[in-house]
Design a protein around this motif. Structure first.
Motif, PDB file in Angstrom:
ATOM      1  N   ILE A   6       0.869  -1.179   0.000  1.00  0.00           N
ATOM      2  CA  ILE A   6       0.000   0.000   0.000  1.00  0.00           C
ATOM      3  C   ILE A   6       0.901   1.222   0.000  1.00  0.00           C
ATOM      4  CG2 ILE A   6      -1.801   1.278   1.226  1.00  0.00           C
ATOM      5  CD1 ILE A   6      -2.554  -1.373   2.601  1.00  0.00           C
ATOM      6  N   ARG A   7       0.836   2.006  -1.064  1.00  0.00           N
ATOM      7  CA  ARG A   7       1.692   3.178  -1.210  1.00  0.00           C
ATOM      8  C   ARG A   7       0.930   4.388  -0.656  1.00  0.00           C
ATOM      9  NH1 ARG A   7       5.969   1.998  -4.393  1.00  0.00           N
ATOM     10  NH2 ARG A   7       6.305   4.127  -5.135  1.00  0.00           N
ATOM     11  N   GLY A  34       6.705   3.014  15.322  1.00  0.00           N
ATOM     12  CA  GLY A  34       6.087   1.767  15.762  1.00  0.00           C
ATOM     13  C   GLY A  34       6.176   0.685  14.698  1.00  0.00           C
ATOM     14  N   MET A  35       5.969   1.072  13.437  1.00  0.00           N
ATOM     15  CA  MET A  35       6.103   0.111  12.344  1.00  0.00           C
ATOM     16  C   MET A  35       7.526  -0.442  12.286  1.00  0.00           C
ATOM     17  SD  MET A  35       3.893   2.106   9.398  1.00  0.00           S
ATOM     18  CE  MET A  35       4.398   1.003   8.078  1.00  0.00           C
ATOM     19  N   GLU A  36       8.495   0.450  12.468  1.00  0.00           N
ATOM     20  CA  GLU A  36       9.889   0.015  12.439  1.00  0.00           C
ATOM     21  C   GLU A  36      10.211  -0.890  13.625  1.00  0.00           C
ATOM     22  OE1 GLU A  36      13.897  -0.505  11.490  1.00  0.00           O
ATOM     23  OE2 GLU A  36      12.119  -0.008  10.304  1.00  0.00           O
ATOM     24  N   ILE A  54       2.464  -1.531   4.379  1.00  0.00           N
ATOM     25  CA  ILE A  54       2.279  -0.088   4.181  1.00  0.00           C
ATOM     26  C   ILE A  54       3.645   0.558   3.976  1.00  0.00           C
ATOM     27  CG2 ILE A  54       1.470   2.061   5.243  1.00  0.00           C
ATOM     28  CD1 ILE A  54      -0.508   0.355   6.867  1.00  0.00           C
ATOM     29  N   GLU A  55       3.757   1.328   2.927  1.00  0.00           N
ATOM     30  CA  GLU A  55       4.997   2.055   2.620  1.00  0.00           C
ATOM     31  C   GLU A  55       4.649   3.514   2.364  1.00  0.00           C
ATOM     32  OE1 GLU A  55       8.628   2.132  -0.681  1.00  0.00           O
ATOM     33  OE2 GLU A  55       6.859   0.857  -0.989  1.00  0.00           O
ATOM     34  N   ALA A 113      -7.123   1.990   9.361  1.00  0.00           N
ATOM     35  CA  ALA A 113      -7.856   2.865   8.439  1.00  0.00           C
ATOM     36  C   ALA A 113      -7.194   2.894   7.069  1.00  0.00           C
ATOM     37  CB  ALA A 113      -7.947   4.271   9.026  1.00  0.00           C
ATOM     38  N   ILE A 114      -5.858   2.922   7.038  1.00  0.00           N
ATOM     39  CA  ILE A 114      -5.124   2.935   5.756  1.00  0.00           C
ATOM     40  C   ILE A 114      -5.426   1.652   4.983  1.00  0.00           C
ATOM     41  CG2 ILE A 114      -2.834   2.853   4.699  1.00  0.00           C
ATOM     42  CD1 ILE A 114      -1.856   4.574   7.103  1.00  0.00           C
TER      43      ILE A 114
END
Length: 843
Positions: free
Chosen positions: A2-3, A19-21, A47-48, A787-788
């Motif tokens: 997901i860009r 947090g993602m990292e 997600i990116e 949400a993303i």
């Protein structure tokens, strides 16, 4: 993948990507904080962020991995040097109303030469070039025009939109219709926190409603912390005059005249409306103590536990749990730390080592004319002297000289003086056995033809035989109290540094001496001990204060006294001893010789402690204790400055080691019993901190509070989220759900105080109170991650408009309000692909 593109590279976004990292680096850990591990085939690692937009001068043009750490962001879960480098460069966004007028100096928006239409073209090109599919709107609350701009960008670029703000796009029919017509999904408005104030409030409100109870009224106050207690003392500069006072007394007096009641129950004074010039002492980014304007004075009632924090050097402050003091962080900056995060015998906090308040000239005279009636004077003679009843020989000028001898005499009286009886008492000072002090008294009294005599069995007490002078000392100079209650008169703090030193010289000549390698003094008045410490700091002299428990029975370690405690002060470092010998000293020649001798025994200077920070490791500055200790002595650091090749780094190290700030270790944190009382705060723009009780504390960002119009949509959103759970709406005057004021001293900590009052069987009343404390940067990140992914899922399925299942469950102000249980079921059905006729709004 997901860009995604982000608008607003602030704290919340920094928390999301760090947090993602964190989970990328720890694949063995289950991701906590998301409600769905997978949504369709999408995990959090799919997600990116390929594009980013902001308005800050220090963020635009920088790589994303640097911008997330740029001020005023505070998130540092992953050390900056460990966060993966990104090729994404933060691009410029139009400011519009995306920055409040009162916080421009914190955010520092870029001064663009480009028009909004030019920027829009560049943004659309960036989104196209990067292949962005979802835009996440992370703008500040109140960004109405800016959010509408980005909604239009989403429509023109074909990107789905996640609107985390209480600017109504998904829930506003005209906007939602545009998204539906364009076949573009939107999830909004106003993201719920995972365990936040609103979700807790609405859940408890629905619980009461479902259980058949009646809610009569409810409130939810969201704040960023509290304040200090009213008995804490502070130096204030009011209209150019230095005042040492209790913060509660000072604020209360101005609130009585200028105070306004805020909607959240706080009393506040907007200083700009008073015509008063009010300043306090603060600390700038270069570790210098500076005078800073006060924007507002604030108080509110509180009934919760307080804490008294004490350092090993005897500095104390009584403060609420969520108020911040300061520590040196690893980046070498002063960082606010809430009290509940401090540890006894481990944490170090920032305190001033110098209070450079004034460079005033000497005060030459005191005008006695306003006091003639109180002095029982018969007038003023032709020579300008007070006509003293029955004593024509006494010549006291009505323009009373503030002489060096007077100032030393004031200090001596505070140490060893009293008035011989009530009413028409004479000044007495216990210095009859000290020839040098006695010579100073004689020098002073002889100028006014006043006599004195030495009396008492041991011929120690010196009585100055003038009732008029006694009244001047009590009524004009403010000398009163006994040995337990004496305080430094207020006017002393407004003297020149030279004159302050003379008062201290007199005091130290009475209560002070040289012990070993220290200057010591002893007093029965703890308040006077703090006054002496503050005056010494105004001369750049740091001292310690400690209490000794006393006993009626003499021992080798105790005094024979009825007191429970006696208070000692000490000056012990080489620099402070040098300053004392140079600026203050004693009246007695022999004590001065001892002080100089003690100074020669202090071989090392700069012995104060510095918590370790990154630059020391960078340049290989170390000590033998480096592996085990978290601190170093300043002289150890300064002795290795030749290793530092970068001038900027060298200057920063010097400022930390030799600036106006010391870092003192916490000795004790004492919990105090809860009781109803007012607590107090100041608002200090830009610096956002002030010195109180000789400790650096954080302030309330009153200037940001003033923009209440920016928070109106937030208030509507939060209120509706609660009202929607009740079968019968509460009248507007029976529900208050306040938006969160951003208060920097709490960093990202947010507090919620909630109360529900109602009735149950037979109209028997009940009430509940809740206090919730959360880290705001972590509290919504997992919800936004969901949400993303849901926005991308809707885009995959070619569904346009406001996505009801996602919005109803994840947002406070969705197009359709549903009970959380219904919204969750609808969302689970949507993720699984079940058909439903109310997926996209407008229906």
């Amino acid at each position: 993948m997901i860009r995604a593109a982000v608008v607003g590279v602030g704290n919340c976004f920094a928390g999301l990507v760090q947090g993602m990292e964190y989970y990328r680096k720890h694949p063995e850990k289950k991701a906590i904080g998301i409600m769905h591990e997978k949504i369709a085939s999408y995990s959090i690692h799919d997600i990116e962020f390929v594009a980013a937009f902001d308005v800050g001068r220090n963020k635009v043009g920088r790589p994303l991995h640097e911008a997330i750490y740029a001020e005023p962001n505070m998130v540092n879960w992953i050390p900056k040097e460990e966060f993966p480098k990104s090729d994404v460069i933060v691009k410029e966004s139009p400011v519009l109303d995306g920055v409040g007028i009162w916080v421009e100096n914190r955010v520092k928006p870029i001064k663009s030469k480009k028009s909004t239409s030019e920027l829009k073209k560049e943004i659309l090109r960036e989104l196209k070039d990067t292949g962005a599919e979802v835009i996440v709107n992370y703008l500040p609350v109140g960004s109405q025009k800016a959010t509408e701009f980005w909604a239009q960008v989403a429509l023109e670029s074909g990107c789905a939109l996640v609107n985390t703000l209480p600017v109504f796009i998904a829930s506003e029919k005209s906007w939602a219709s545009k998204f539906k017509k364009a076949g573009i999904p939107i999830v909004g408005d106003d993201v719920k926190s995972q365990v936040g104030a609103t979700i807790v409030h609405r859940t408890l409100a629905k619980l009461c409603d479902d259980r058949g109870a009646i809610i009569d009224k409810t409130y939810q106050i969201n704040v960023g912390g509290n304040s200090v207690t009213g008995d804490q003392e502070i130096l204030i500069i009011k209209n150019g005059k230095v005042i040492k006072t209790k913060i509660g007394k000072f604020v209360d007096e101005l609130i009585e005249i200028y105070g306004e009641k805020r909607g959240d129950g706080k009393d506040a004074v907007d200083v700009s409306k008073t015509g008063e010039g009010i300043e306090c002492l603060s600390v700038d980014e270069n570790f210098n103590v500076v005078r800073a304007p006060v924007a507002a004075l604030i108080r509110h009632r509180l009934n919760e536990e307080l804490y008294e924090v004490e350092t090993y050097e005897g500095r104390k402050i009584k403060i609420t749990k969520d108020h911040n003091v300061f520590a040196l962080n690893y980046e070498g900056k002063l960082e606010p730390i809430p009290i509940h995060m401090l540890k006894e015998r481990e944490s170090y906090i920032a305190v001033p080592r110098n209070l450079p308040l004034n460079n005033k000239e000497d005060v030459m005279y005191i005008n006695l004319r306003p006091y003639l009636k109180l002095l029982f004077a018969r007038g003023v003679d032709e020579e300008g002297n007070i006509i003293v009843h029955n004593h024509p020989e006494i010549k006291i000028p009505v323009e009373f000289p503030v002489s060096d001898q007077l100032l030393q005499l004031v200090g001596l009286w505070l140490a060893d003086g009293n008035f011989d009886r009530e009413g028409s008492s004479n000044v007495e000072i216990a210095c009859g056995n000290d020839s040098e002090c006695l010579a100073m008294v004689e020098n002073f009294t002889s100028k006014y033809n006043i006599s004195y005599k030495i009396r008492g069995e041991k011929m120690v007490c010196v009585r100055i035989a003038s009732k008029t002078l006694s009244k001047i000392f009590r009524l004009v100079l403010g000398l009163h109290g006994d040995s337990y209650s004496k305080r430094m008169p207020e006017w002393v703090f407004d003297l020149s540094p030279r004159q302050i030193a003379l008062v201290l010289k007199g005091y130290m000549s009475g209560d002070g001496t040289v012990v070993g390698k220290q200057i010591r003094w002893t007093t029965a008045s703890s308040g006077l001990a703090e006054d002496i410490r503050t005056l010494l700091l105004m001369l750049g002299i740091n001292s310690s204060i400690f209490r000794e428990r006393c006993t009626k029975r003499p021992t080798s370690k105790s005094f024979k006294t009825n007191l429970k405690y006696i208070t000692h002060g000490a000056i012990s470092s080489k620099e402070d001893m040098e300053m004392f010998v140079e600026k203050v000293g004693f009246i007695q020649h022999e004590k001065n010789k001892k002080a100089v001798l003690a100074l020669t025994k202090l071989r090392k200077g700069n012995t104060h402690i510095i918590p370790k920070f990154a630059l020391l490791k960078k340049w290989g500055i170390s000590s033998k204790a480096w592996p085990s200790l978290k601190t170093m002595k300043a002289y150890t650091i300064l002795s290795q400055l030749d290793k530092v090749e970068d001038e900027k780094d060298r200057n920063k190290i010097m400022k930390i080691c030799k600036g106006d700030i010391l870092f003192l270790k916490i000795k004790k944190i004492k919990k105090l019993m809860a009781k109803p009382q007012y607590v107090y705060d100041l608002s200090v723009p830009d610096l956002e901190r002030f010195i109180c009780s000789n400790i650096l504390v954080h302030n309330t960002d009153f200037l940001n509070m003033k923009e209440h119009e920016r928070l109106q949509s937030k208030k509507i959103s939060k209120t509706e989220a609660v009202q929607s759970q009740l079968r019968h709406r509460l009248p507007d005057d029976k529900i208050y759900v306040g938006p969160s004021d951003f208060i920097p001293f709490l960093g990202n900590t947010k507090l919620m105080f909630m109360r529900i009052e109602g009735r149950m069987w037979a109209d028997i009343p009940f009430n509940m109170e809740v206090r919730l404390e959360v880290d705001d940067k972590a509290n919504s990140a997992g919800v936004v991650i969901d949400a993303i992914r849901l926005a991308r899922l809707a885009k995959d399925r070619k569904i346009g408009g406001a996505i009801v299942p996602a919005s109803a469950y994840l947002m406070k102000h969705p197009p359709v309000q549903l009970p959380d249980s219904e919204a969750k079921k609808l969302l689970d059905d949507f993720i699984s692909g079940k058909k439903h006729d109310k997926i996209s709004w407008p229906f």
